[in-house]
Write a protein that holds these residues in place. Structure first.
Motif, PDB file in Angstrom:
ATOM      1  N   MET A 140      10.252 -27.568  21.583  1.00 57.86           N
ATOM      2  CA  MET A 140      11.200 -28.283  20.704  1.00 57.86           C
ATOM      3  C   MET A 140      12.555 -28.478  21.390  1.00 57.86           C
ATOM      4  N   LYS A 141      13.153 -29.637  21.135  1.00 57.17           N
ATOM      5  CA  LYS A 141      14.466 -29.929  21.716  1.00 57.17           C
ATOM      6  C   LYS A 141      15.568 -29.350  20.843  1.00 57.17           C
ATOM      7  N   ASN A 142      16.627 -28.935  21.476  1.00 57.43           N
ATOM      8  CA  ASN A 142      17.802 -28.450  20.738  1.00 57.43           C
ATOM      9  C   ASN A 142      18.297 -29.547  19.772  1.00 57.43           C
ATOM     10  N   PRO A 143      18.411 -29.258  18.473  1.00 60.86           N
ATOM     11  CA  PRO A 143      18.769 -30.301  17.508  1.00 60.86           C
ATOM     12  C   PRO A 143      20.275 -30.554  17.399  1.00 60.86           C
ATOM     13  N   PHE A 144      21.068 -29.773  18.104  1.00 61.46           N
ATOM     14  CA  PHE A 144      22.527 -29.937  17.991  1.00 61.46           C
ATOM     15  C   PHE A 144      23.033 -30.844  19.110  1.00 61.46           C
ATOM     16  N   THR A 145      24.142 -31.491  18.848  1.00 56.99           N
ATOM     17  CA  THR A 145      24.634 -32.458  19.834  1.00 56.99           C
ATOM     18  C   THR A 145      26.053 -32.139  20.291  1.00 56.99           C
ATOM     19  N   LEU A 146      26.300 -32.365  21.565  1.00 57.53           N
ATOM     20  CA  LEU A 146      27.670 -32.222  22.074  1.00 57.53           C
ATOM     21  C   LEU A 146      28.297 -33.595  22.260  1.00 57.53           C
ATOM     22  N   GLY A 147      27.443 -34.608  22.149  1.00 53.79           N
ATOM     23  CA  GLY A 147      27.953 -35.988  22.238  1.00 53.79           C
ATOM     24  C   GLY A 147      28.280 -36.486  20.848  1.00 53.79           C
ATOM     25  N   LEU A 148      28.250 -37.816  20.663  1.00 51.87           N
ATOM     26  CA  LEU A 148      28.525 -38.365  19.339  1.00 51.87           C
ATOM     27  C   LEU A 148      27.432 -37.919  18.378  1.00 51.87           C
ATOM     28  N   ALA A 149      27.825 -37.677  17.132  1.00 43.54           N
ATOM     29  CA  ALA A 149      26.826 -37.337  16.123  1.00 43.54           C
ATOM     30  C   ALA A 149      26.342 -38.641  15.501  1.00 43.54           C
TER      31      ALA A 149
ATOM     32  N   LYS B  98      21.595 -36.583  13.276  1.00 40.01           N
ATOM     33  CA  LYS B  98      22.531 -35.535  13.700  1.00 40.01           C
ATOM     34  C   LYS B  98      23.869 -35.636  12.967  1.00 40.01           C
ATOM     35  N   PHE B  99      24.057 -36.741  12.290  1.00 40.85           N
ATOM     36  CA  PHE B  99      25.317 -36.953  11.581  1.00 40.85           C
ATOM     37  C   PHE B  99      25.301 -36.205  10.251  1.00 40.85           C
ATOM     38  N   CYS B 100      26.330 -35.418  10.022  1.00 41.68           N
ATOM     39  CA  CYS B 100      26.343 -34.560   8.844  1.00 41.68           C
ATOM     40  C   CYS B 100      27.422 -35.009   7.854  1.00 41.68           C
ATOM     41  N   ASN B 101      26.978 -35.250   6.616  1.00 40.88           N
ATOM     42  CA  ASN B 101      27.899 -35.497   5.498  1.00 40.88           C
ATOM     43  C   ASN B 101      28.915 -36.636   5.697  1.00 40.88           C
ATOM     44  N   ARG B 102      30.208 -36.320   5.427  1.00 34.94           N
ATOM     45  CA  ARG B 102      31.288 -37.316   5.460  1.00 34.94           C
ATOM     46  C   ARG B 102      31.091 -38.417   4.417  1.00 34.94           C
ATOM     47  N   LYS B 103      30.418 -38.093   3.305  1.00 34.25           N
ATOM     48  CA  LYS B 103      30.133 -39.127   2.293  1.00 34.25           C
ATOM     49  C   LYS B 103      31.417 -39.712   1.706  1.00 34.25           C
ATOM     50  N   LYS B 104      32.370 -38.803   1.438  1.00 33.96           N
ATOM     51  CA  LYS B 104      33.613 -39.234   0.805  1.00 33.96           C
ATOM     52  C   LYS B 104      34.371 -40.168   1.764  1.00 33.96           C
ATOM     53  N   GLU B 105      34.462 -39.738   3.018  1.00 31.53           N
ATOM     54  CA  GLU B 105      35.204 -40.549   3.994  1.00 31.53           C
ATOM     55  C   GLU B 105      34.548 -41.915   4.199  1.00 31.53           C
ATOM     56  N   ILE B 106      33.218 -41.916   4.233  1.00 31.78           N
ATOM     57  CA  ILE B 106      32.506 -43.178   4.437  1.00 31.78           C
ATOM     58  C   ILE B 106      32.848 -44.149   3.306  1.00 31.78           C
ATOM     59  N   LYS B 107      32.827 -43.629   2.086  1.00 25.06           N
ATOM     60  CA  LYS B 107      33.118 -44.465   0.929  1.00 25.06           C
ATOM     61  C   LYS B 107      34.559 -44.994   0.987  1.00 25.06           C
TER      62      LYS B 107
ATOM     63  N   PHE C 208      28.438 -28.511   6.035  1.00 19.18           N
ATOM     64  CA  PHE C 208      28.106 -28.243   7.439  1.00 19.18           C
ATOM     65  C   PHE C 208      27.080 -27.115   7.533  1.00 19.18           C
ATOM     66  N   VAL C 209      27.236 -26.105   6.669  1.00 18.15           N
ATOM     67  CA  VAL C 209      26.305 -24.972   6.669  1.00 18.15           C
ATOM     68  C   VAL C 209      24.887 -25.473   6.359  1.00 18.15           C
ATOM     69  N   ARG C 210      24.800 -26.358   5.378  1.00 12.91           N
ATOM     70  CA  ARG C 210      23.489 -26.922   5.031  1.00 12.91           C
ATOM     71  C   ARG C 210      22.881 -27.640   6.241  1.00 12.91           C
ATOM     72  N   CYS C 211      23.720 -28.390   6.967  1.00 18.66           N
ATOM     73  CA  CYS C 211      23.212 -29.128   8.142  1.00 18.66           C
ATOM     74  C   CYS C 211      22.735 -28.159   9.225  1.00 18.66           C
TER      75      CYS C 211
ATOM     76  N   SER D 158      26.540 -23.652  17.446  1.00 12.22           N
ATOM     77  CA  SER D 158      25.186 -23.671  16.887  1.00 12.22           C
ATOM     78  C   SER D 158      24.175 -23.929  17.995  1.00 12.22           C
ATOM     79  N   SER D 159      24.545 -24.853  18.874  1.00 12.37           N
ATOM     80  CA  SER D 159      23.633 -25.221  19.955  1.00 12.37           C
ATOM     81  C   SER D 159      23.338 -24.022  20.867  1.00 12.37           C
ATOM     82  N   ILE D 160      24.372 -23.265  21.212  1.00 19.39           N
ATOM     83  CA  ILE D 160      24.176 -22.091  22.076  1.00 19.39           C
ATOM     84  C   ILE D 160      23.360 -21.031  21.318  1.00 19.39           C
ATOM     85  N   SER D 161      23.668 -20.847  20.041  1.00 23.75           N
ATOM     86  CA  SER D 161      22.917 -19.876  19.236  1.00 23.75           C
ATOM     87  C   SER D 161      21.439 -20.265  19.174  1.00 23.75           C
ATOM     88  N   TRP D 162      21.190 -21.560  19.038  1.00 30.12           N
ATOM     89  CA  TRP D 162      19.802 -22.049  18.979  1.00 30.12           C
ATOM     90  C   TRP D 162      19.083 -21.711  20.284  1.00 30.12           C
ATOM     91  N   ASP D 163      19.760 -21.967  21.406  1.00 29.59           N
ATOM     92  CA  ASP D 163      19.150 -21.681  22.718  1.00 29.59           C
ATOM     93  C   ASP D 163      18.783 -20.207  22.867  1.00 29.59           C
TER      94      ASP D 163
END
Ligand SMILES: Nc1ncnc2c1ncn2[C@@H]1O[C@H](COP(=O)(O)OP(=O)(O)OP(=O)(O)O)[C@@H](O)[C@H]1O
Ligand SMILES: [Mg+2]
Length: 376
Positions: free
Chosen positions: A1-10, A14-23, A229-232, A267-272
């Motif tokens: 399995m590939k690491n699901p976390f990203t250090l690049g753009l989300a 991989k994009f988490c939440n931001r519903k309010k800001e998007i609206k 973020f915790v949920r993600c 999270s990514s390092i913890s996953w590894d």
């Protein structure tokens, strides 16, 4: 399995939440309003904007989305090239032969040329007479775009990422003035000015003597809320066959104070480091690794600070930043009031510290704080 976390753009899953800001940001766009979007570095401005542009492209055929990253500009010629390219790409979405015909008369003095690459894709380059003044070139781009969309009854959002970089050009004041004059006349274009050098960017829009004064809404992008973020984090572990308990995910979030880039990296390092289930021990180990990875960057910042700046940072980390002009703090820091005032000003300008709502000063970067605590 590939690491699901990203250090690049989300993006995408991989994009988490931001519903309010998007609206909220979509509402600005629909109303063709101009907005300054600011936050510290790596809070997720570019990820958010790109997600919104992608949504709009899907949802609305009458909308054109234009994105230009001004980070690399070091001359007005770079600016002209990047803006022209962004406009053409925005109008084109896909560059093909019928499109080339369509944009033939878009600009008056800037001449785009397209090269077909062996894989069938196109690359664009631009030429213009070097004696043409900057005013004419910018008019070509901004008025060219406005005329195009007016004739076709379209609407547009133009995102200028790292917009504060304009101020580094020798012609900055003139360019700002020219762009300001266009944005206030464009009824169906929403301009987004995005940047992470907060002081520089906000100065451009709040200083009475600067062309952009009061031209746009100011929008501060905050952290992603803890619960979201915790949920993600939990979900990312889950979908890759690993387990992260809620309390552990909260720990990850809180140890780096919810700073989006670090939450991902941590999270990514913890996953590894995890086989099946993340433990508290793994998290602490991951934190050590994270601090060590970031260390070189912090040392680089540190060696460029003067004595008072260093002393103030150390004192804030050690004693907290709520009473930095109190007698007690002054004594403990070993600085004079004048010394503290000067250091505060320059550290704020460099975005190394920030002021919270209750007038407390703190380091902008939570991992830098952990590093400094370890060093002193
Ligand atoms: N909505 C999000 N969901 C998950 N992770 C995110 C989100 N937004 C940002 N991140 C994480 O934060 C990091 C920084 O994101 P991004 O590059 O979009 O921020 P930025 O504010 O544009 O940064 P810069 O100031 O360097 O331009 C990314 O590595 C990404 O992993
Ligand atoms: Mg960015």
């Amino acid at each position: 399995m590939k690491n699901p976390f990203t250090l690049g753009l989300a993006s995408d899953e991989k994009f988490c939440n931001r519903k309010k800001e998007i609206k909220e940001l979509k509402t600005f766009i629909k109303n063709s309003q101009n907005v300054v979007i600011y936050s510290p570095r790596r809070y997720g401005k570019t990820s958010l904007i790109k997600k919104i542009l992608k949504d709009i492209n899907k949802e609305n055929k009458n909308f054109i989305t234009i994105y230009a990253d001004l980070f690399p500009i070091s001359s007005y010629q770079d600016l002209v090239e990047i803006l022209s390219k962004a406009v053409i790409e925005g109008i084109g979405r896909e560059i093909n032969k019928s499109f080339i015909k369509k944009i033939q008369n878009l600009f008056k003095s800037i001449v785009p040329s397209f090269t077909i690459k062996p894989d069938g894709s196109f690359s664009i380059s631009f030429s213009y007479n070097p004696n043409i003044p900057i005013e004419t070139l910018l008019s070509d781009i901004f008025e060219g775009l406005n005329n195009y969309i007016t004739s076709k009854k379209l609407e547009v959002v133009v995102v200028l990422d790292e917009f504060q970089e304009i101020t580094t050009l020798p012609e900055a004041h003139k360019i700002e003035g020219i762009i300001r004059s266009y944005i206030q006349n464009h009824q169906n274009i929403s301009y987004f000015f995005v940047g992470s050098r907060r002081r520089l960017l906000l100065d451009m829009f709040t200083d009475k003597n600067k062309p952009f004064y009061k031209s746009s809404f100011l929008y501060e992008l905050k952290k992603i809320p803890e619960n979201e973020f915790v949920r993600c984090i939990i979900k990312n572990f889950e979908k890759t066959g690993k387990i992260c308990a809620e309390a552990i995910a909260r720990k990850i979030y809180n140890l780096v104070e919810g700073y989006p880039y670090y939450v991902q990296k941590f999270s990514s390092i913890s996953w590894d480091l995890t086989n099946k289930k993340v433990t508290e021990k793994t998290v602490l180990q991951a934190l050590e690794i994270l601090i060590n990875i970031e260390k070189a960057d912090f040392e680089n910042v540190w060696i460029n600070l003067n004595y008072s700046e260093k002393a103030l940072l150390k004192a804030i980390v050690k004693f907290g930043g709520s009473q930095i002009f109190s007698k007690d703090f002054i004594q403990k820091s070993g600085l004079s009031i004048g010394g503290i005032q000067k250091a505060v000003k320059s550290l704020l300008e460099k975005d190394i510290i920030e002021q919270t709502q209750n007038k407390t000063y703190r380091l902008t970067d939570p991992v830098m704080k952990l590093w400094l605590l370890r060093e002193i």
